[in-house]
Design a protein around this motif. Structure first.
Motif, PDB file in Angstrom:
ATOM      1  N   LEU A  66       0.824  -1.224  -0.151  1.00  0.00           N
ATOM      2  CA  LEU A  66       0.023  -0.102  -0.054  1.00  0.00           C
ATOM      3  C   LEU A  66       0.838   1.300   0.008  1.00  0.00           C
ATOM      4  CD1 LEU A  66      -2.569  -0.870   2.720  1.00  0.00           C
ATOM      5  CD2 LEU A  66      -2.869  -1.335   0.201  1.00  0.00           C
ATOM      6  N   GLY A  67       0.402   2.269  -0.581  1.00  0.00           N
ATOM      7  CA  GLY A  67       1.060   3.647  -0.447  1.00  0.00           C
ATOM      8  C   GLY A  67       1.026   4.092   1.038  1.00  0.00           C
ATOM      9  N   GLU A  68       2.152   4.895   1.513  1.00  0.00           N
ATOM     10  CA  GLU A  68       2.223   5.460   2.658  1.00  0.00           C
ATOM     11  C   GLU A  68       1.654   6.877   2.714  1.00  0.00           C
ATOM     12  OE1 GLU A  68       6.233   6.184   4.158  1.00  0.00           O
ATOM     13  OE2 GLU A  68       6.927   4.467   2.819  1.00  0.00           O
ATOM     14  N   PRO A  69       0.905   6.881   3.898  1.00  0.00           N
ATOM     15  CA  PRO A  69       0.254   8.129   4.002  1.00  0.00           C
ATOM     16  C   PRO A  69       1.088   9.373   4.110  1.00  0.00           C
ATOM     17  CG  PRO A  69       0.497   6.858   6.168  1.00  0.00           C
ATOM     18  CD  PRO A  69       0.884   6.192   5.111  1.00  0.00           C
ATOM     19  N   GLY A  70       0.799  10.668   3.550  1.00  0.00           N
ATOM     20  CA  GLY A  70       1.595  11.919   3.495  1.00  0.00           C
ATOM     21  C   GLY A  70       1.605  12.315   4.915  1.00  0.00           C
ATOM     22  N   GLN A  71       2.668  13.080   5.235  1.00  0.00           N
ATOM     23  CA  GLN A  71       2.848  13.750   6.437  1.00  0.00           C
ATOM     24  C   GLN A  71       1.674  14.846   6.727  1.00  0.00           C
ATOM     25  OE1 GLN A  71       6.756  15.392   6.760  1.00  0.00           O
ATOM     26  NE2 GLN A  71       7.648  13.438   7.063  1.00  0.00           N
ATOM     27  N   THR A  72       1.435  15.184   7.899  1.00  0.00           N
ATOM     28  CA  THR A  72       0.195  15.930   8.256  1.00  0.00           C
ATOM     29  C   THR A  72       0.785  16.720   9.534  1.00  0.00           C
ATOM     30  OG1 THR A  72      -0.996  14.652   9.532  1.00  0.00           O
ATOM     31  CG2 THR A  72      -1.716  14.797   7.470  1.00  0.00           C
ATOM     32  N   GLY A  73       0.378  17.803   9.810  1.00  0.00           N
ATOM     33  CA  GLY A  73       0.507  18.500  10.932  1.00  0.00           C
ATOM     34  C   GLY A  73       0.090  20.031  10.901  1.00  0.00           C
ATOM     35  N   ASP A  74       0.435  20.715  12.175  1.00  0.00           N
ATOM     36  CA  ASP A  74       0.239  22.042  12.225  1.00  0.00           C
ATOM     37  C   ASP A  74       1.512  23.015  12.283  1.00  0.00           C
ATOM     38  OD1 ASP A  74      -2.432  21.361  12.062  1.00  0.00           O
ATOM     39  OD2 ASP A  74      -2.660  21.500  14.258  1.00  0.00           O
ATOM     40  N   TRP A  77       6.633   0.035   7.274  1.00  0.00           N
ATOM     41  CA  TRP A  77       6.076  -1.388   6.947  1.00  0.00           C
ATOM     42  C   TRP A  77       4.538  -1.672   7.179  1.00  0.00           C
ATOM     43  CZ3 TRP A  77      11.164  -4.295   8.394  1.00  0.00           C
ATOM     44  CH2 TRP A  77      12.277  -4.186   7.655  1.00  0.00           C
ATOM     45  N   VAL A  78       4.262  -1.477   8.429  1.00  0.00           N
ATOM     46  CA  VAL A  78       2.916  -1.609   8.760  1.00  0.00           C
ATOM     47  C   VAL A  78       1.729  -0.853   7.860  1.00  0.00           C
ATOM     48  CG1 VAL A  78       1.197  -1.268  10.537  1.00  0.00           C
ATOM     49  CG2 VAL A  78       3.327  -2.605  11.124  1.00  0.00           C
ATOM     50  N   HIS A  79       2.356   0.288   7.539  1.00  0.00           N
ATOM     51  CA  HIS A  79       1.332   1.078   6.639  1.00  0.00           C
ATOM     52  C   HIS A  79       1.150   0.601   5.415  1.00  0.00           C
ATOM     53  CE1 HIS A  79       0.600   4.036   9.966  1.00  0.00           C
ATOM     54  NE2 HIS A  79       2.005   4.241  10.058  1.00  0.00           N
ATOM     55  N   GLN A  80       2.353  -0.135   5.175  1.00  0.00           N
ATOM     56  CA  GLN A  80       2.300  -0.646   3.651  1.00  0.00           C
ATOM     57  C   GLN A  80       1.733  -1.832   3.435  1.00  0.00           C
ATOM     58  OE1 GLN A  80       6.674  -0.703   2.910  1.00  0.00           O
ATOM     59  NE2 GLN A  80       6.512   1.094   1.965  1.00  0.00           N
ATOM     60  N   THR A  81       1.059  -2.409   4.771  1.00  0.00           N
ATOM     61  CA  THR A  81       0.574  -3.862   4.364  1.00  0.00           C
ATOM     62  C   THR A  81      -0.887  -3.908   4.317  1.00  0.00           C
ATOM     63  OG1 THR A  81       2.643  -4.472   5.777  1.00  0.00           O
ATOM     64  CG2 THR A  81       0.410  -6.170   5.670  1.00  0.00           C
ATOM     65  N   ASP A 134      -3.614 -12.430   3.278  1.00  0.00           N
ATOM     66  CA  ASP A 134      -2.806 -13.173   4.297  1.00  0.00           C
ATOM     67  C   ASP A 134      -1.284 -13.357   3.869  1.00  0.00           C
ATOM     68  OD1 ASP A 134      -4.724 -14.124   5.903  1.00  0.00           O
ATOM     69  OD2 ASP A 134      -5.454 -16.010   4.880  1.00  0.00           O
ATOM     70  N   GLU A 135      -0.947 -13.339   2.368  1.00  0.00           N
ATOM     71  CA  GLU A 135       0.321 -13.262   1.975  1.00  0.00           C
ATOM     72  C   GLU A 135       1.003 -12.176   2.135  1.00  0.00           C
ATOM     73  OE1 GLU A 135       2.512 -14.146  -2.465  1.00  0.00           O
ATOM     74  OE2 GLU A 135       0.435 -14.276  -2.164  1.00  0.00           O
ATOM     75  N   ALA A 136       0.246 -10.839   2.234  1.00  0.00           N
ATOM     76  CA  ALA A 136       0.850  -9.836   2.605  1.00  0.00           C
ATOM     77  C   ALA A 136       1.237  -9.601   4.271  1.00  0.00           C
ATOM     78  CB  ALA A 136      -0.142  -8.684   2.280  1.00  0.00           C
ATOM     79  N   VAL A 137       0.569 -10.305   4.701  1.00  0.00           N
ATOM     80  CA  VAL A 137       0.696 -10.320   6.277  1.00  0.00           C
ATOM     81  C   VAL A 137       2.043 -11.063   6.494  1.00  0.00           C
ATOM     82  CG1 VAL A 137      -0.201 -11.071   8.634  1.00  0.00           C
ATOM     83  CG2 VAL A 137      -1.615  -9.887   6.804  1.00  0.00           C
ATOM     84  N   GLY A 138       1.989 -12.546   5.915  1.00  0.00           N
ATOM     85  CA  GLY A 138       3.172 -13.034   5.963  1.00  0.00           C
ATOM     86  C   GLY A 138       4.476 -12.328   5.454  1.00  0.00           C
TER      87      GLY A 138
END
Length: 477
Positions: free
Chosen positions: A143-151, A375-379, A384-388
Motif C-alpha cells: 500500500l502507499g504510505e500516508p503523507g505527513q500532516t501537521g500544524d 512497513w505496517v502502513h504498507q501492509t 494473508d500473503e501480505a501479512v506473511g
C-alpha cells in the motif's frame, strides 16, 4: 477589512502515496505470464518558497487548510501510477516557520529559499517489483504510505535595515514617506498606522530599507496597544531610530520620558541590546518644538545617543539623517561574516543501531522505529500473503529476536507504532501466513523450474498404473 497579517497557523497535509498493483500478465498462449503490477505514485509535498512579491500572510489567514494531491495507484502491464503534484506556497521574505510548541523549524530569508513543510508518502510497490527468485508470483502489493500532516505557525519578521520606533503620532509615517517612496496613511490621531510600512532609501552609493513599526505604548511587550503584534519586525534591523515628538500636545508627556518608556519595552521584548540607536527629534519646524529640542539635546547626547533635529513636514535635516543611517547600515553589513558555501552534514547511524526499539509496557510490548512503522502502513491486512511478507520483514530485521529477549511469549499483545497510530496483534513467533497453495511465503508451485521429459513420462506412466489398479480393485468381474 484586514489587509495585513503577519502571523498565521497553517494546517498542512501532504499527498498520500498510491497503492501498488497486484496483477498477472495474461496473453493468448501465455496463461501464466508472470506478475506485471506497477508501483504507486509518490504523494505531493507541501513546500514553502520565499517570493519577494508577497508581503503578507493574508491568503493563509483566510484559507489555513492546505493539502497536496495524492499519488495515483499502479496498474497492470507494469504501468506505474502518476506522482502527486507538489503544493508550492509562496511566503514573504523573512518568514519564520515554527511548530505548535514554538520551536523554530526554518527561517526563510532570500528569494527562492524553500522548506518542505510536509513530505508526501511513498508509493507502494507492485507485485512485479516484489517478485524474486524465491517469490516468483506475489499475490499482493504494498500500500502507499500516508503523507505527513501537521500544524505549523508562520511568523513574518520584516527584513529591513532600519526600524523607526516611537509613540503613536510621533511622525514615523511622515518620516518614512519623505525618506522613501512609501505612501503610508498619515493622520493626526493615534494608531493611524496599523501595519508595518517598508520603504527603500538611497543615500549616495548605499541603498537600504527602512521600516515603520507601529503601536508602541507603555505595556506593548505585554500585549497593550499594537506593539506586541509588531515588535517582531524590529528583530532583523541593523539600527533602531527613536522618533520623538518635540511638539506633543499632551502636557503629561515629554520626549525623554517617551524614549525611556520605549527603551523599557524593547528591553522587555529582549534580544535588541546590541543594536545601535539614533534619536530623531521631529517637528522642530514648530517654535515650541525647536526650543524643547535645544533643551533636551545635551541630556540625550550625554547618554551616548547621536541626535538629529528634523522636520518631516518642512524637509529639514533629512539628508544628514539619511547619510548617517547609510553609514551605520554599511558598517553593519561589513561586520557580518561572509556567507559560507552550503555544507552537507553526514550523520551516519551508530554501528549498533538496530533501527527499532522494543519497549515492555503493561502486559504488552511496543515496537517503535521508522522501518517497522512504515512497513505496517504498507501492509494490506486483508491479504494473508501480505501479512506473511510483513512477518518475514520484521523477522529479518530482528524484531522477533528482540521480543523474545524482552520476555514476550506466544499470544502476548504486540503494538507496532505510537499510540495515536498503532497496529495491535497477538504475537505468534515465526508465524506462517499466506495461501494454502504456497509452499513457502510468496512462492507459487506453478512457476517451478521445468522437469526433464523422461521424468514427466515416468510420472504419467505411474499415474496410469495407479488409476488402473484402483479400477481393477472395484471391478467385480
Amino acid at each position: 477589512m484586514t489587509t495585513f497579517v503577519d502571523r498565521v497557523e497553517l494546517h498542512v497535509a501532504a499527498g498520500n502515496g498510491g497503492h501498488g498493483c497486484a496483477s498477472v500478465h495474461r496473453e493468448k498462449f501465455k496463461p501464466l505470464g508472470g506478475p506485471d503490477g506497477g508501483n504507486g505514485g509518490r504523494g505531493g509535498d507541501v513546500i514553502l518558497v520565499v517570493d519577494q512579491s508577497v508581503t503578507t500572510l493574508l491568503d493563509y489567514h483566510h484559507s489555513p487548510h492546505r493539502k497536496a494531491t495524492n499519488g495515483k495507484p499502479g496498474e497492470g502491464g507494469n504501468r506505474s501510477g502518476k506522482d502527486g503534484t507538489d503544493l508550492v506556497l509562496p511566503v514573504p521574505d523573512g518568514t519564520v516557520v515554527l511548530d505548535r510548541k514554538g520551536n523554530v523549524l526554518a527561517d526563510l530569508i532570500g528569494q527562492g529559499t524553500t522548506f518542505i513543510a510536509a513530505q508526501g508518502g511513498r508509493g507502494g510497490l507492485g507485485n512485479a517489483a516484489l517478485a524474486s527468485a524465491r517469490r516468483k508470483a506475489p499475490g499482493f502489493a504494498l500500500l502507499g504510505e500516508p503523507g505527513q500532516t501537521g500544524d505549523i505557525v508562520l511568523e513574518l519578521k520584516t527584513v529591513a535595515d532600519v526600524a523607526l520606533v516611537g509613540y503613536p503620532s510621533a511622525g514615523k509615517s511622515s518620516l518614512i514617506s519623505v525618506l522613501s517612496a512609501a505612501k503610508p496613511k498619515i493622520a493626526d490621531y493615534p494608531f493611524t498606522t496599523l501595519v508595518p510600512n517598508l520603504g527603500v532609501v538611497t543615500a549616495g552609493s548605499t541603498v537600504y530599507t527602512i521600516a515603520d513599526v507601529p503601536g508602541l505604548i507603555p505595556g506593548a511587550s505585554q500585549g497593550k496597544g499594537l506593539g506586541l503584534e509588531f515588535l517582531r519586525h524590529v528583530e532583523r534591523c541593523s539600527v533602531l531610530v527613536h522618533v520623538l515628538d518635540t511638539a506633543a500636545l499632551e502636557s503629561e508627556r515629554d520626549p525623554v520620558t517617551d524614549l525611556d518608556v520605549i527603551e523599557a519595552e524593547l528591553a522587555q521584548y529582549g534580544g535588541l541590546d546590541d543594536r545601535p540607536r539614533i534619536v530623531v527629534l521631529n517637528k522642530v519646524d514648530v517654535p515650541d518644538g525647536k526650543d524643547l529640542a535645544d533643551i533636551i539635546r545635551p541630556d540625550l547626547e550625554a547618554r551616548g545617543y547621536q541626535v538629529f533635529d528634523i522636520s518631516a513636514v518642512a524637509h529639514l535635516g533629512l539628508k544628514e539623517l539619511s547619510f548617517a543611517l547609510a553609514k551605520i547600515v554599511g558598517d553593519a553589513r561589513a561586520a557580518k561574516p561572509q556567507q559560507e558555501a552550503t555544507r552537507i552534514v553526514i550523520r551516519p547511524k551508530a554501528v549498533d543501531d538496530a533501527g527499532f526499539t522494543v519497549v515492555a509496557e503493561d502486559g504488552s510490548y511496543r515496537v517503535l522505529g521508522e522501518k517497522p512503522e512504515r512497513w505496517v502502513h504498507q501492509t494490506d491486512f486483508n491479504n494473508d500473503e501480505a501479512v506473511g511478507y510483513l512477518a518475514d520483514r520484521l523477522n529479518r530485521l530482528g524484531v522477533e529476536e528482540e521480543l523474545v529477549k524482552a520476555g514476550a511469549r506466544a499470544g502476548d499483545e504486540v503494538i507496532i507504532g505510537p499510540e495515536d497510530n498503532a497496529v495491535v496483534f497477538d504475537w505468534e513467533p515465526t508465524m506462517n501466513a499466506g495461501a494454502e497453495m504456497l509452499g513457502r511465503r510468496g512462492e507459487d508451485h506453478r512457476f517451478e523450474a521445468p522437469r526433464p521429459a523422461a521424468q514427466r513420462r515416468r510420472e504419467r506412466e505411474a499415474e496410469r498404473d495407479e488409476a488402473q489398479e484402483e479400477f481393477d480393485s472395484f471391478n467385480p468381474f
